[in-house]
Motif scaffolding. Structure first.
Motif, short mmCIF file in Angstrom:
data_model
loop_
_atom_site.label_atom_id
_atom_site.label_comp_id
_atom_site.label_asym_id
_atom_site.label_seq_id
_atom_site.Cartn_x
_atom_site.Cartn_y
_atom_site.Cartn_z
N LEU A 1 25.00 61.67 50.27
CA LEU A 1 24.26 62.52 49.24
C LEU A 1 25.24 63.24 48.09
CD1 LEU A 1 22.11 64.22 51.93
CD2 LEU A 1 21.28 62.70 49.85
N TYR B 1 11.04 61.69 48.69
CA TYR B 1 12.60 62.04 48.25
C TYR B 1 13.08 63.33 49.05
CZ TYR B 1 12.15 57.88 45.49
OH TYR B 1 11.85 56.71 44.94
N LEU C 1 25.71 60.66 45.67
CA LEU C 1 24.47 60.46 44.54
C LEU C 1 24.52 61.16 43.79
CD1 LEU C 1 21.91 59.38 47.50
CD2 LEU C 1 22.71 57.81 45.47
N GLU D 1 14.78 64.46 51.08
CA GLU D 1 16.17 64.58 51.29
C GLU D 1 17.11 64.72 50.32
OE1 GLU D 1 17.50 65.26 54.36
OE2 GLU D 1 15.78 64.35 56.05
N ASN D 2 16.61 64.04 49.03
CA ASN D 2 17.20 63.95 47.86
C ASN D 2 17.39 65.09 46.79
OD1 ASN D 2 16.03 60.90 48.84
ND2 ASN D 2 18.22 60.88 47.95
N GLY E 1 16.71 65.84 41.81
CA GLY E 1 16.69 65.14 43.10
C GLY E 1 16.08 63.51 42.93
N MET F 1 16.04 59.55 42.89
CA MET F 1 17.08 58.45 42.78
C MET F 1 17.06 58.19 41.37
SD MET F 1 16.84 56.16 46.22
CE MET F 1 17.21 57.08 47.75
N TYR G 1 19.80 67.33 44.54
CA TYR G 1 21.15 67.56 44.28
C TYR G 1 21.79 68.71 43.56
CZ TYR G 1 20.08 62.52 44.81
OH TYR G 1 19.63 61.34 45.66
N LYS H 1 13.88 56.04 51.42
CA LYS H 1 14.75 56.91 50.50
C LYS H 1 15.68 57.85 51.09
CE LYS H 1 12.05 54.46 47.86
NZ LYS H 1 12.71 53.45 47.00
N GLY H 2 16.01 59.01 50.81
CA GLY H 2 16.81 59.86 51.62
C GLY H 2 18.02 59.33 51.38
N TYR H 3 19.10 59.67 52.37
CA TYR H 3 20.46 59.32 52.44
C TYR H 3 20.46 57.91 53.26
CZ TYR H 3 19.83 61.26 56.98
OH TYR H 3 19.34 61.84 58.37
#
Lengths: 482, 482
Positions: free
Chosen positions: B368, B261, B371, B263-264, B395, B397, B266, B299-301
């Motif tokens: 992103l 994750y 999300l 890139e995830n 972060g 999901m 927030y 995962k990621g975007y």
């Protein structure tokens, strides 16, 4: 504290596992290739000829156009509606891509699918099995996998509880089986294929080995049959298959049928019959026998190894056991969707009347007839060499010639602590760039020596391979002849 | 003899293994979906809202155009030279496809690759890691895999010798870890994340659990850290990561860093730091710590779950151990090439000046930022419900809210022999079509109850989900409030 993980502290099952197809000889070949790239005059050859592995496209075999058109369109459906697409792709590949996308929930080729694979694609595969065999196939019996290897591992994981559980495997065998049994901590119970009768599979041998295993306290759980054979290339006769089914039924064994070479039959007198068809034609239903058939997109005329598509058809297990197989599949979520789509395509290629049909047939038959010619040329070449005998390649992608090594060569190998067949293959590689896998990687009757050679180098390269091999073999025999 | 394979005779490790993400609730959801298709008025809702799994594209997230263009061109390179292709594909996707094909021996996307993945793609990934971290990365340390799951299995297979070997895992955890440890016959040594401090990871807790495991005769071999967290959504602070690295170094543990994750993230106050960067910035080299980082294209975007791409970066192991890891990879030959190409693309997306750069950035940031908004909306909604508290989704999901179930509800669950969180999730599904995974599938402090909810339903559906959830929760509490 210093890092703790050393070879002495890793899982001994991992250490025990061997996989010769990518083992020592291949690692040496990769080293030579790098040396040649750096210094072309380093060896008396300019390229490495990989005859170690069934990897057709690495040796120049082209992918089948229709299959790749559909894959490209499924990867990027945004172009489906564009007028330029009509000029670039065949009409039936566009139609097929649309149909496949409609079968995927939300047309989402980037989503995890059902853990057994996309239902619509399994419907296509089940219909193709039904058409092939003339007996019903259920899409709920299909588990789509990243090539056949993960499917084999899944069944071994399910069946093997301890080293007291045995799996009957042919010798010689494709070393995925020995590797997977070792990794799961089971016992490989060997049965020998009879080289003298063209690698015949005798039920008397199965019974003998089963009894011996039982008397050693081993519970034999399954029988692996590879048909067409790897590394041996034989195609089983239907009568023989019936006897094998009968044996599995009588003994309550799971029949693990490796049928990934079902399209690779090169002799007119033999035909592929799936074990499911054979069992059903004998009147045996799901209630009578546990049967798993493995199929892959890597073999056949398509040879799409890199796409990692495949499936297993699982029949004869109770609903409760099936739930556990499903759970095993679900832990890895699903197999790759590109491979899933390709598996549906190879099982359901263009049909008479489809726009691509004729070009597809030309591609398919061109590859298969060339493979048949290459098999024959190599078989003949081996049989001309002093001390080498080679059974016919009826199918699959391999020859497994036997070499009667001179005592002097065996002694020379022993002096460098090397198996004699490895000694031969290493010399061959160092002097010619040709990569064979020593028979010891597949198993062989003790005291006999073999190597596996694929029939996959492109046809125009075969004469040079034969010449280089023949010259090398003569030199080798001149040096070591008793 | 009747077929022999029953649940009583299969591998007990398979029976023990659990995978809730595709478990009972999801099987029920699939059943309801079929019923709704057959009879739309069967339930008071028209669709199943899958919030059980990090599968963005199944919920309508679009794939990133540039990535898919390159994949399509690599699948069918015959169109690269056609003029129509210029109209259908961006100039830089054509250029990138050519570059990738040049990196593949023989341009053969249908061939098995090197068992670690195509060397040129590993070069690209290593360069991207180097750019991300500011420390060197070696392409020979990269093992490309079909998603991150097979990589995790490979490491468990390597490290676990028996039930006396333990793996430190967070609780709650992503159940791939518990499933893999069970399948390989090891012991999961739990460490609890501290819900009160936003799912904080305390080294004192690691030490306590390690000591307890040791005193029970367990050899702890590795520590799993999931950052950003799954199912908890927390992002570790760099100081915290340093303490974890120090702990692994002191105790000689392999650090298994699940960084899928990366890139995830927030929240502006948190940033992703790879454990390798943290370890190297502390001056620790390969000699000091065994470190494995897992990455995935799922995962990621990008959310390309179905493509099954991923890699692990393996550092700190001796050459002899590395050979065994290579052998494990080679038994399955290689991961799928489409996934390999995609892994190189997500690590090296379009750059400033590339034709696709601006549209790529718009797609990426659109996903992103959406999300981030969805995470916040759902978090706020949960926190408004009676008896529910929900930490911030920094972060990943997921949200993992805690539900303080009334005693009456717990008793009602016990009466139907169901875990109270499963009882809640089943009722929610039956009444609203919303699919959450009960906390018991991930582990939780005994006596507490949670569920995991993804933040992935499309933004326009979130208000309806909040309304349905809120109404359901009110009814549920009215029925069971003590």
């Amino acid at each position: 504290m210093a890092p703790q993980v050393t070879v002495d502290s890793i899982n001994p099952k991992v250490i025990e596992c061997q996989y010769a197809v990518r083992g020592e000889i291949v690692i040496l070949a990769q080293k030579l290739q790098q040396e040649i790239q750096a210094k072309p005059e380093a060896y008396p050859f300019q390229e490495i000829l990989y005859c170690n592995i069934g990897n057709p496209q690495s040796l120049g075999q082209k992918s089948v156009t229709f299959f790749r058109e559909v894959l490209a369109l499924c990867d990027h459906p945004a172009i489906l509606a564009k007028s330029e697409t009509q000029a670039l792709f065949s009409a039936d590949s566009i139609e097929r891509a649309r149909k496949i996308l409609d079968q995927i929930p939300g047309r989402a080729t980037g989503a995890y699918s059902h853990s057994q694979g996309i239902k619509g694609l399994r419907d296509t595969i089940a219909a193709a099995i039904e058409a092939r065999d003339g007996f019903p196939a259920d899409p709920n019996d299909i588990f789509m996998t990243d090539g056949a290897s993960p499917a084999v591992h899944m069944m071994m994981q399910l069946l093997i509880r301890s080293e007291k559980d045995g799996i009957l495997c042919p010798i010689p065998q494709y070393p995925l089986y020995s590797a997977s049994i070792a990794l799961h901590g089971g016992t490989l119970v060997p049965y020998y294929l009879d080289e003298a009768t063209g690698w015949g599979l005798e039920v008397s041998e199965l019974k003998k080995q089963l009894q011996e295993a039982k008397s050693n306290g081993i519970t034999v759980r399954a029988l692996v049959v590879i048909n067409p054979g790897n590394p041996t290339g034989q195609v089983l006769a239907e009568e023989n298959q019936k006897a094998i089914v009968e044996f599995c039924k009588e003994e309550g064994l799971v029949l693990l049928a490796d049928e990934v070479y079902q399209e690779n039959v090169y002799v007119p007198e033999k035909k592929f019959h799936s074990f499911k068809k054979v069992a059903r034609s004998m009147g045996y239903s799901e209630k009578d026998i546990h049967l798993v058939s493995f199929q892959s997109v890597s073999k056949g005329y398509y040879g799409e190894c890199g796409k990692r598509g495949g499936y297993m058809e699982v029949t004869g297990f109770g609903a409760d056991v099936r739930e556990h197989i499903y759970k095993l599949a679900s832990v890895n979520l699903c197999s790759n969707i590109t491979g899933q789509i390709l598996a549906s395509l190879v099982m359901s290629p263009p049909k008479v009347g489809d726009k691509s049909y004729e070009s597809y047939i030309a591609e398919r038959d061109g590859i298969l007839s060339s493979l048949a010619r290459r098999a024959k040329t190599l078989e003949d070449a081996f049989n001309k060499l002093e001390g080498i005998t080679c059974n016919k390649a009826e199918g699959a992608m391999y020859l497994f010639p036997r070499i009667n090594l001179p005592k002097k060569a065996i002694k020379a190998a022993e002096e460098v602590k090397t198996a004699p067949d490895l000694f031969y293959c290493r010399r061959l590689l160092n002097e010619t760039g040709i990569v064979f896998v020593p028979g010891s990687g597949f198993g062989q009757v003790p005291g006999t020596w073999h190597f596996r050679c694929t029939i996959l180098p492109q046809e125009e390269k075969i004469p040079a391979i034969v010449t280089r091999l023949t010259d090398f073999h003569k030199r080798f025999m001149d040096e070591f002849r008793d």
